[in-house]
Design a protein around this motif. Structure first.
Motif, mmCIF file in Angstrom:
data_model
loop_
_atom_site.group_PDB
_atom_site.id
_atom_site.type_symbol
_atom_site.label_atom_id
_atom_site.label_comp_id
_atom_site.label_asym_id
_atom_site.label_seq_id
_atom_site.Cartn_x
_atom_site.Cartn_y
_atom_site.Cartn_z
ATOM 1 N N GLY A 14 0.807 -1.212 0.000
ATOM 2 C CA GLY A 14 0.000 0.000 0.000
ATOM 3 C C GLY A 14 0.841 1.262 0.000
ATOM 4 N N GLY A 15 2.052 1.174 0.542
ATOM 5 C CA GLY A 15 2.901 2.350 0.636
ATOM 6 C C GLY A 15 3.769 2.602 -0.583
ATOM 7 N N VAL A 16 4.179 1.548 -1.286
ATOM 8 C CA VAL A 16 5.136 1.731 -2.390
ATOM 9 C C VAL A 16 4.543 1.452 -3.763
ATOM 10 C CG1 VAL A 16 7.014 1.106 -0.840
ATOM 11 C CG2 VAL A 16 6.054 -0.654 -2.325
ATOM 12 N N ARG A 59 7.166 -1.184 -7.487
ATOM 13 C CA ARG A 59 8.276 -1.338 -6.552
ATOM 14 C C ARG A 59 8.107 -2.583 -5.692
ATOM 15 N NH1 ARG A 59 8.262 4.292 -3.742
ATOM 16 N NH2 ARG A 59 9.779 3.306 -2.343
ATOM 17 N N PHE A 60 6.869 -2.944 -5.390
ATOM 18 C CA PHE A 60 6.644 -4.153 -4.592
ATOM 19 C C PHE A 60 7.066 -5.398 -5.369
ATOM 20 C CE2 PHE A 60 4.081 -7.669 -2.961
ATOM 21 C CZ PHE A 60 4.293 -7.551 -1.593
ATOM 22 N N MET A 61 6.778 -5.444 -6.653
ATOM 23 C CA MET A 61 7.133 -6.596 -7.471
ATOM 24 C C MET A 61 8.633 -6.706 -7.686
ATOM 25 S SD MET A 61 4.339 -8.131 -7.913
ATOM 26 C CE MET A 61 4.864 -9.366 -9.085
ATOM 27 N N ALA A 62 9.358 -5.631 -7.440
ATOM 28 C CA ALA A 62 10.815 -5.657 -7.607
ATOM 29 C C ALA A 62 11.535 -6.197 -6.377
ATOM 30 C CB ALA A 62 11.329 -4.246 -7.919
ATOM 31 N N ILE A 63 10.801 -6.520 -5.297
ATOM 32 C CA ILE A 63 11.423 -6.962 -4.053
ATOM 33 C C ILE A 63 12.311 -8.199 -4.240
ATOM 34 C CG2 ILE A 63 10.927 -7.983 -1.786
ATOM 35 C CD1 ILE A 63 8.695 -5.942 -1.471
ATOM 36 N N PHE A 92 12.593 -1.732 1.851
ATOM 37 C CA PHE A 92 12.989 -2.528 3.012
ATOM 38 C C PHE A 92 13.035 -1.676 4.283
ATOM 39 C CE2 PHE A 92 14.553 -4.734 -0.697
ATOM 40 C CZ PHE A 92 14.143 -6.023 -0.447
ATOM 41 N N GLU A 93 13.333 -0.395 4.107
ATOM 42 C CA GLU A 93 13.304 0.505 5.264
ATOM 43 C C GLU A 93 11.885 0.611 5.813
ATOM 44 O OE1 GLU A 93 15.305 4.777 6.423
ATOM 45 O OE2 GLU A 93 14.565 4.467 4.379
ATOM 46 N N LYS A 94 10.906 0.709 4.908
ATOM 47 C CA LYS A 94 9.505 0.749 5.327
ATOM 48 C C LYS A 94 9.092 -0.560 5.991
ATOM 49 C CE LYS A 94 7.617 4.176 2.110
ATOM 50 N NZ LYS A 94 8.892 4.801 1.777
#
Length: 272
Positions: free
Chosen positions: A49-51, A55-59, A146-148
């Motif tokens: 929800g935040g990114v 960007r989430f799929m790039a984790i 990852f900081e989040k």
């Protein structure tokens, strides 16, 4: 070390488990599927929800970069740029054009192409500095995921513990079950705090360190390209660029031979 992040995470996890066992906690007592689903799922949902989706799929890709990517070899960059300076001083800047296509690093290739094209030095610096700033911004977005997660996971763990305690307090009529129930309730907090400090934040710091190293590498290349364009003596170019290299690694440059102009190593992996 290429796998330093993975090794560090493994050491931390083993130390926590061993400390628990030494305190008399059985490994099975630390396993709680419900708490694991709550913490991992809750953290993933909040981060998503935040990114956003992209960007989430790039984790997974970012995890691989943090664990497997190697740091750039600054000494090798200096050797290569000095070799370019020697060739330019001997045969002129236009002689470098035949070498440009063999350069694997896109940033170095772009800089040298701008030099050969006769770009104004101030404009050249502006273009390459914009490239560096854009790269650093992309890297910051990657590590911020990852900081989040590191900030969210402990809170999700506490929420899981609260949910479990609500259930425990609703069943006070069975005092004999209170001990195990309360113990299990705090597993969610353990998972939340543990995942944040053992996994998410170390990966974040690893990506930030890689980004800083690559910024140093590109700054070195920028200064080298400008020095070549200015026609500086190769020895002066070398001494100028060695300021970016750790003292322990400078002997590799000062004691080595001339570099092969075509042997430009691939750049450090971007956390983009």
């Amino acid at each position: 070390m290429k796998a330093a992040t993975a090794i560090g995470i493994g050491i931390a996890a083993i130390a926590i488990i061993m400390a628990g066992i030494m305190e008399g906690v059985t490994p099975t007592a630390l396993l709680n599927i419900n708490a694991l689903i709550l913490v991992l799922g809750g953290t993933a949902g909040a981060v998503f929800g935040g990114v956003g989706m992209k960007r989430f799929m790039a984790i997974p890709k970012l995890y691989m970069k943090a664990i497997l990517s190697q740091q750039p070899n600054l000494a090798e960059r200096v050797t290569t740029l000095v070799a370019f300076a020697e060739r330019a001083r001997k045969d002129g800047l236009l002689a470098l054009e035949e070498e440009i296509e063999a350069i694997e690093d896109p940033f170095t290739r772009k800089g040298m192409q701008l030099v050969v094209d006769g770009t104004d030095p101030d404009l050249l610096r502006e273009i390459l500095e914009a490239e560096i700033d854009a790269m650093a911004a992309r890297h910051k977005l990657g590590s911020s995921v990852f900081e989040k997660a590191g900030g969210i996971a402990p809170t999700i763990g506490v929420l899981g513990t609260v949910v479990s305690l609500v259930h425990v307090l609703g069943n006070l009529s069975a005092p004999e079950t209170l001990g195990p129930a309360i113990s299990g309730a705090f597993i969610a907090t353990l998972y939340g705090v543990g995942s944040a400090n053992v996994v998410y934040l170390p990966v974040c710091y690893s990506l930030q360190m890689m980004s800083a190293k690559e910024v140093d590498e590109r700054s070195l290349i920028l200064e080298g390209v400008l020095a070549i364009q200015a026609g500086d003596n190769p020895r002066i170019v070398q001494q100028k660029l060695l300021s970016y290299v750790a003292p322990a690694e400078r002997l590799e440059v000062e004691g080595g031979g001339k570099a092969d102009l075509k042997a430009v190593a691939e750049p450090a992996a971007e956390a983009a």
